[in-house]
Write a protein that holds these residues in place. Structure first.
Motif, PDB file in Angstrom:
ATOM      1  N   ARG A  68      33.223  40.081  31.036  1.00 56.57           N
ATOM      2  CA  ARG A  68      33.852  38.830  31.854  1.00 56.57           C
ATOM      3  C   ARG A  68      32.889  37.706  31.696  1.00 56.57           C
ATOM      4  O   ARG A  68      31.666  37.850  31.622  1.00 56.57           O
ATOM      5  CB  ARG A  68      34.208  39.423  33.108  1.00 56.57           C
TER       6      ARG A  68
ATOM      7  N   TYR B  58      39.542  43.172  28.325  1.00 55.57           N
ATOM      8  CA  TYR B  58      39.907  44.517  28.791  1.00 55.57           C
ATOM      9  C   TYR B  58      40.259  45.197  27.475  1.00 55.57           C
ATOM     10  O   TYR B  58      40.594  45.010  26.446  1.00 55.57           O
ATOM     11  CB  TYR B  58      40.783  44.431  29.870  1.00 55.57           C
TER      12      TYR B  58
ATOM     13  N   ARG C 113      43.388  51.037  31.778  1.00 56.74           N
ATOM     14  CA  ARG C 113      42.926  49.611  31.243  1.00 56.74           C
ATOM     15  C   ARG C 113      41.369  49.521  31.865  1.00 56.74           C
ATOM     16  O   ARG C 113      41.416  49.670  33.098  1.00 56.74           O
ATOM     17  CB  ARG C 113      43.796  48.595  31.495  1.00 56.74           C
ATOM     18  N   GLU C 114      40.489  49.072  31.138  1.00 56.59           N
ATOM     19  CA  GLU C 114      39.041  49.014  31.896  1.00 56.59           C
ATOM     20  C   GLU C 114      38.588  47.490  31.226  1.00 56.59           C
ATOM     21  O   GLU C 114      38.735  47.110  30.177  1.00 56.59           O
ATOM     22  CB  GLU C 114      38.026  50.104  31.454  1.00 56.59           C
ATOM     23  N   LEU C 115      37.688  47.253  32.241  1.00 54.79           N
ATOM     24  CA  LEU C 115      37.017  45.911  31.786  1.00 54.79           C
ATOM     25  C   LEU C 115      35.972  46.222  30.894  1.00 54.79           C
ATOM     26  O   LEU C 115      35.229  47.133  31.072  1.00 54.79           O
ATOM     27  CB  LEU C 115      36.195  45.275  33.220  1.00 54.79           C
TER      28      LEU C 115
END
Length: 120
Positions: free
Chosen positions: A50, A37, A45-47
Motif C-alpha cells: 500500500r 491485494y 484476499r490479503e494486502l
C-alpha cells in the motif's frame, strides 16, 4: 465513478520478475491510498502493498525485500514491481484506490484483477 484498470500479469518462472500497473480514471478529485491485494485459490484476499499520496508504504511480510510499490500521481497510476517471484505468489492481484470524487463523495474502488502465475 472511479474505475481502475490493471495490466501486467502473466506466467513467469520462479525467480523471475513482473511489473503490474493500475491506472485510475473517471470522476477523480483526489486519490489517497492506493494498494495491491491478492487472492489465491481457497484463500482470503490479503494486502500485498500500500502507498499513500505522500509516498509512505507498507508491505506484507511475505513480500518485503522482493516487491516494490510506487505511484505516479500525475498519471493516477500505481505500480507493483515484483522480483524473485515464488510459486506461493501465484494469485489474482487486485488494485485498490480510495479518495474523493468530483462531487466530494468518498469512493473505494477495485480493479477487475490480473492473474499472476509463478511456475516452472
Amino acid at each position: 465513478q472511479v474505475q481502475l484498470v490493471e495490466s501486467g500479469g502473466g506466467l513467469v518462472q520462479p525467480g523471475g520478475s513482473l511489473r503490474l500497473s493500475c491506472a485510475a480514471s473517471g470522476s477523480i478529485f483526489s486519490i489517497n491510498a492506493m494498494g495491491w491485494y491478492r487472492q489465491a485459490p481457497g484463500k482470503q484476499r490479503e494486502l500485498v502493498a500500500r502507498i499513500t499520496s505522500g509516498g509512505s508504504t507498507n508491505y506484507a511480510d511475505s513480500v518485503k525485500g522482493r516487491f516494490t510499490i510506487s505511484r505516479d500521481n500525475a498519471k493516477n497510476t500505481v505500480y507493483l514491481q515484483m522480483n524473485s517471484l515464488k510459486p506461493e505468489d501465484t494469485a489474482v492481484y487486485y488494485c485498490n484506490a480510495g479518495g474523493f470524487d468530483t462531487r466530494l463523495r468518498r469512493y473505494d474502488s477495485w480493479g477487475q484483477g490480473t492473474q499472476v502465475t509463478v511456475s516452472s
